[in-house]
Enzyme design. Sequence first.
Site, PDB file in Angstrom:
ATOM      1  N   SER A 136       0.840  -1.198   0.000  1.00 14.51           N
ATOM      2  CA  SER A 136       0.000   0.000   0.000  1.00 14.51           C
ATOM      3  C   SER A 136       0.871   1.243   0.000  1.00 14.51           C
ATOM      4  CB  SER A 136      -0.909  -0.007   1.234  1.00 14.51           C
ATOM      5  OG  SER A 136      -1.813   1.075   1.188  1.00 14.51           O
ATOM      6  N   ASP A 137       0.328   2.324  -0.545  1.00 15.58           N
ATOM      7  CA  ASP A 137       1.019   3.597  -0.528  1.00 15.58           C
ATOM      8  C   ASP A 137      -0.025   4.710  -0.478  1.00 15.58           C
ATOM      9  OD1 ASP A 137       3.930   4.604  -0.837  1.00 15.58           O
ATOM     10  OD2 ASP A 137       2.726   5.987  -2.027  1.00 15.58           O
TER      11      ASP A 137
END
Length: 188
Positions: free
Chosen positions: A68-69
Amino acid sequence: MPNLILASGSPRRKELLQQIHLSFSIEVSNADESFSQDLPPDEVVMELAERKAVSIAAENPGSFVIGSDTVVVFNGEILGKPSDSDHAKEMLRMLSGKTHFVYTGVAIVKDQTEKMFYKKTEVTFWELTEEEIDMYAASGEPLDKAGGYGIQGLGAFLVKEISGDYFSVVGLPVSHVYRSLKEMGYHP
């Protein structure tokens, strides 16, 4: 049951997965987090999330890996994590009394199967006084947060309203992650 791995050292992402009672381990990805400034924010967060997940999945065949970012976007500019307290104050002044967007990208990888998506949430700040900005920056909380604030902590007082997924602003849209895992055949 196949392993579930979070490819992130973020304490917030860890807490969010624990909140929905998923059993998982953590392996922090060392994937390159640079990106082209020409890419739109949705592509940036999905590309970075994919890099993180793929790098860990390559070492863990048969496991489901979540990458995730999160980025904050204001006036078309991606705001990363502030470099120091003064940079955090600069970001907070920029966001004061205005609306910005938080993009969180997610990639779930299992062997050769990938599912990627992003969530875009609109966040509006109250008009902030210099005293509030100084106090918040002095807390140290902004330093490891995209855009220089954390909605789930002391930074909650900055936020007037949001439209979209609150958990995405924290760092992981957990309900969408849960459903995506189920679609990919993971059964918690």
